[in-house]
Design a protein around this motif. Structure first.
Motif, mmCIF file in Angstrom:
data_model
loop_
_atom_site.group_PDB
_atom_site.id
_atom_site.type_symbol
_atom_site.label_atom_id
_atom_site.label_comp_id
_atom_site.label_asym_id
_atom_site.label_seq_id
_atom_site.Cartn_x
_atom_site.Cartn_y
_atom_site.Cartn_z
ATOM 1 N N TRP A 122 7.849 -11.131 -0.842
ATOM 2 C CA TRP A 122 6.519 -11.132 -0.237
ATOM 3 C C TRP A 122 6.594 -10.985 1.272
ATOM 4 C CZ3 TRP A 122 5.042 -14.627 3.494
ATOM 5 C CH2 TRP A 122 5.879 -15.748 3.657
ATOM 6 N N LEU A 123 7.682 -11.485 1.856
ATOM 7 C CA LEU A 123 7.816 -11.517 3.307
ATOM 8 C C LEU A 123 8.281 -10.171 3.852
ATOM 9 C CD1 LEU A 123 7.686 -13.105 5.900
ATOM 10 C CD2 LEU A 123 9.881 -14.161 5.346
ATOM 11 N N TRP A 124 9.401 -9.656 3.335
ATOM 12 C CA TRP A 124 9.922 -8.423 3.926
ATOM 13 C C TRP A 124 9.051 -7.214 3.593
ATOM 14 C CZ3 TRP A 124 11.229 -4.194 1.084
ATOM 15 C CH2 TRP A 124 11.622 -4.354 -0.245
ATOM 16 N N VAL A 125 8.423 -7.222 2.429
ATOM 17 C CA VAL A 125 7.553 -6.095 2.090
ATOM 18 C C VAL A 125 6.321 -6.081 3.002
ATOM 19 C CG1 VAL A 125 6.045 -5.111 0.311
ATOM 20 C CG2 VAL A 125 8.325 -5.931 -0.295
ATOM 21 N N THR A 126 5.732 -7.248 3.238
ATOM 22 C CA THR A 126 4.550 -7.300 4.105
ATOM 23 C C THR A 126 4.904 -6.952 5.541
ATOM 24 O OG1 THR A 126 3.658 -9.048 2.676
ATOM 25 C CG2 THR A 126 2.593 -8.719 4.805
ATOM 26 N N LEU A 286 -4.303 7.415 5.874
ATOM 27 C CA LEU A 286 -2.862 7.236 5.712
ATOM 28 C C LEU A 286 -2.466 5.761 5.788
ATOM 29 C CD1 LEU A 286 -1.553 10.249 7.843
ATOM 30 C CD2 LEU A 286 -1.662 10.049 5.345
ATOM 31 N N GLY A 287 -3.119 5.001 6.666
ATOM 32 C CA GLY A 287 -2.840 3.573 6.742
ATOM 33 C C GLY A 287 -3.221 2.856 5.471
ATOM 34 N N GLY A 288 -4.365 3.228 4.889
ATOM 35 C CA GLY A 288 -4.785 2.618 3.628
ATOM 36 C C GLY A 288 -3.851 2.964 2.489
ATOM 37 N N ILE A 289 -3.399 4.218 2.431
ATOM 38 C CA ILE A 289 -2.454 4.628 1.382
ATOM 39 C C ILE A 289 -1.148 3.849 1.501
ATOM 40 C CG2 ILE A 289 -1.017 6.553 0.586
ATOM 41 C CD1 ILE A 289 -3.332 8.415 1.256
ATOM 42 N N ALA A 290 -0.691 3.646 2.720
ATOM 43 C CA ALA A 290 0.553 2.888 2.930
ATOM 44 C C ALA A 290 0.415 1.468 2.389
ATOM 45 C CB ALA A 290 0.893 2.857 4.425
ATOM 46 N N GLN A 291 -0.732 0.846 2.597
ATOM 47 C CA GLN A 291 -0.944 -0.497 2.073
ATOM 48 C C GLN A 291 -0.845 -0.522 0.549
ATOM 49 O OE1 GLN A 291 -0.508 -2.525 4.873
ATOM 50 N NE2 GLN A 291 -2.045 -3.785 3.888
ATOM 51 N N VAL A 292 -1.452 0.453 -0.102
ATOM 52 C CA VAL A 292 -1.421 0.509 -1.567
ATOM 53 C C VAL A 292 0.006 0.698 -2.068
ATOM 54 C CG1 VAL A 292 -2.178 1.824 -3.588
ATOM 55 C CG2 VAL A 292 -3.784 1.361 -1.723
ATOM 56 N N ILE A 293 0.772 1.548 -1.412
ATOM 57 C CA ILE A 293 2.151 1.800 -1.831
ATOM 58 C C ILE A 293 2.975 0.520 -1.781
ATOM 59 C CG2 ILE A 293 4.288 2.979 -1.189
ATOM 60 C CD1 ILE A 293 2.581 5.372 -0.355
ATOM 61 N N PHE A 294 2.856 -0.245 -0.707
ATOM 62 C CA PHE A 294 3.642 -1.468 -0.587
ATOM 63 C C PHE A 294 3.191 -2.527 -1.593
ATOM 64 C CE2 PHE A 294 4.745 0.243 3.631
ATOM 65 C CZ PHE A 294 6.115 0.006 3.618
ATOM 66 N N MET A 295 1.944 -2.483 -2.019
ATOM 67 C CA MET A 295 1.471 -3.411 -3.036
ATOM 68 C C MET A 295 2.188 -3.206 -4.368
ATOM 69 S SD MET A 295 -2.658 -3.405 -2.395
ATOM 70 C CE MET A 295 -2.962 -4.149 -4.002
ATOM 71 N N LEU A 296 2.734 -2.020 -4.592
ATOM 72 C CA LEU A 296 3.365 -1.687 -5.862
ATOM 73 C C LEU A 296 4.824 -2.128 -5.947
ATOM 74 C CD1 LEU A 296 1.950 1.948 -6.284
ATOM 75 C CD2 LEU A 296 1.035 -0.190 -7.212
ATOM 76 N N PRO A 298 7.800 -4.356 -6.746
ATOM 77 C CA PRO A 298 7.942 -5.514 -7.641
ATOM 78 C C PRO A 298 8.261 -6.789 -6.861
ATOM 79 C CG PRO A 298 9.146 -3.614 -8.493
ATOM 80 C CD PRO A 298 8.706 -3.247 -7.113
ATOM 81 N N GLY A 299 7.597 -7.871 -7.215
ATOM 82 C CA GLY A 299 7.852 -9.166 -6.597
ATOM 83 C C GLY A 299 6.921 -9.531 -5.480
ATOM 84 N N VAL A 300 6.073 -8.597 -5.028
ATOM 85 C CA VAL A 300 5.167 -8.883 -3.910
ATOM 86 C C VAL A 300 4.200 -10.007 -4.260
ATOM 87 C CG1 VAL A 300 3.287 -7.943 -2.519
ATOM 88 C CG2 VAL A 300 5.333 -6.584 -2.913
ATOM 89 N N PHE A 301 3.773 -10.083 -5.524
ATOM 90 C CA PHE A 301 2.747 -11.043 -5.922
ATOM 91 C C PHE A 301 3.337 -12.298 -6.573
ATOM 92 C CE2 PHE A 301 0.704 -6.862 -5.984
ATOM 93 C CZ PHE A 301 -0.364 -7.097 -5.138
ATOM 94 N N ASP A 302 4.641 -12.518 -6.435
ATOM 95 C CA ASP A 302 5.270 -13.665 -7.104
ATOM 96 C C ASP A 302 4.715 -14.997 -6.625
ATOM 97 O OD1 ASP A 302 6.785 -11.993 -8.602
ATOM 98 O OD2 ASP A 302 8.679 -12.358 -7.576
#
Length: 327
Positions: A122-126, A286-296, A298-302
């Motif tokens: 959650w930390l490094w992806v964000t 492009l900024g919004g698309i980048a946010q969606v990509i990082f949401m995908l 695995p482990g971001v929502f743990d």
């Protein structure tokens, strides 16, 4: 008589001070506030800053320019830091007990901080998503929004102040609401959608033709950015161990602003090449698309399901979880 190189020097000095202040302020909050009130504390922080910087600040700045002139307005701004000096004078430092046997070299301490960040998805992806978010957001917002207000809307400095103030109103409202409703159960989802809303709102400036329309876009940006920052600060304060928080906060600042100079540098040339409105439009997309990509990833929502962010007991003492609790 000010020249451009004077501004370069002044901004560099400001940047150094900000770089020291930001991580230190972020790291000290959990030492002062009970764990069960960290969200309220972060909400208060996100209430005070936008209120001062984007609501009261623009209003006072515009009034000072109108009454005493531009140069004297800057002097007045500098004089207000006497309040900061007074606050410092009222503070008393508490001695900190240090374990001399546990002292490490600076390099080892830095590497320890990196290892912790790498172990927390959650930390490094964000952090990575923030790099791109600020790349697409801060340059277009800071450079092009004043241009749009002045040259495309035909507004004055007072109109630009109203646009910024509207963002402050959104931030203040969002902070008050978050303090009342608490941390969302789907906090990571809300965090990413909030940041996505904030960056995506930049596209809205491509379509404005009146000051009130720019104010509406700024209001949306203020709400989204503030909700995301409150959740992010609460996650950092609850999930990062005491002994690592200063290093992680510093890394957060380093990573977050890594591409900010590039964003400022390329915004003008890109806008000159493809147009201001097109630059604003694609920056938000492009900024919004980048946010969606990082949401995908695995482990971001743990943290939403593993119990680490369960509500803290009422009356909990000011403390942060140690590494064992985080694991």
């Amino acid at each position: 008589t000010i020249q451009l190189w004077h501004m370069f020097v002044l901004v560099a000095v400001y940047g150094v001070g900000d770089a020291f202040f930001g991580p230190a302020f972020g790291a000290i909050v959990p030492d002062l506030v009970p764990r069960n009130m960290l969200l309220e504390a972060n909400s208060l922080g996100q209430f005070v800053r936008p209120f001062a910087m984007r609501l009261a600040g623009p209003a006072l700045g515009g009034l000072a320019i109108a009454v005493v002139g531009l140069g004297n307005a800057f002097f007045f701004n500098g004089a207000t830091f006497a309040v900061s000096a007074m606050c410092l004078a009222l503070m008393t430092a508490r001695p900190i007990e240090r374990d001399e046997d546990a002292q490490q070299s600076v390099i080892k301490e830095v590497l320890e901080g990196f290892r912790f960040v790498r172990s927390q998805t959650w930390l490094w992806v964000t952090l990575c998503s923030t790099v791109l978010t600020l790349l697409f957001w801060i340059g277009p917002f800071e450079v092009l929004v004043p241009y749009v207000v002045k040259n495309q809307i035909g507004g004055s400095a007072a109109d630009l102040g109203l646009v910024f103030a509207a963002g402050g109103v959104g931030a203040v409202v969002a902070a008050v609401v978050m303090a009342q409703v608490g941390l969302p159960r789907r906090h990571m989802l809300v965090l990413y959608w909030s940041f996505g809303l904030a960056i995506g709102s930049v596209s809205g400036y491509a379509f404005v033709s009146e000051t009130w329309q720019a104010m509406a876009v700024s209001l949306v940006e203020g709400v989204g950015g503030t909700v995301g920052m409150i959740i992010w600060g609460t996650l950092m304060h609850r999930l990062v161990p005491t002994e690592l928080l200063g290093r992680v906060e510093s890394l957060d600042w380093l990573v977050s602003i890594a591409l900010v100079p590039l964003s400022f540098a390329v915004t003008g040339p890109i806008a000159g090449a493809i147009g201001v409105d097109t630059t604003l439009l694609w920056a938000g997309i492009l900024g919004g698309i980048a946010q969606v990509i990082f949401m995908l990833v695995p482990g971001v929502f743990d943290t939403e399901t593993d119990g680490r962010m369960r509500p803290a007991p009422v009356g909990d003492a000011p403390m942060r979880p140690h590494a064992e609790a985080v694991k």
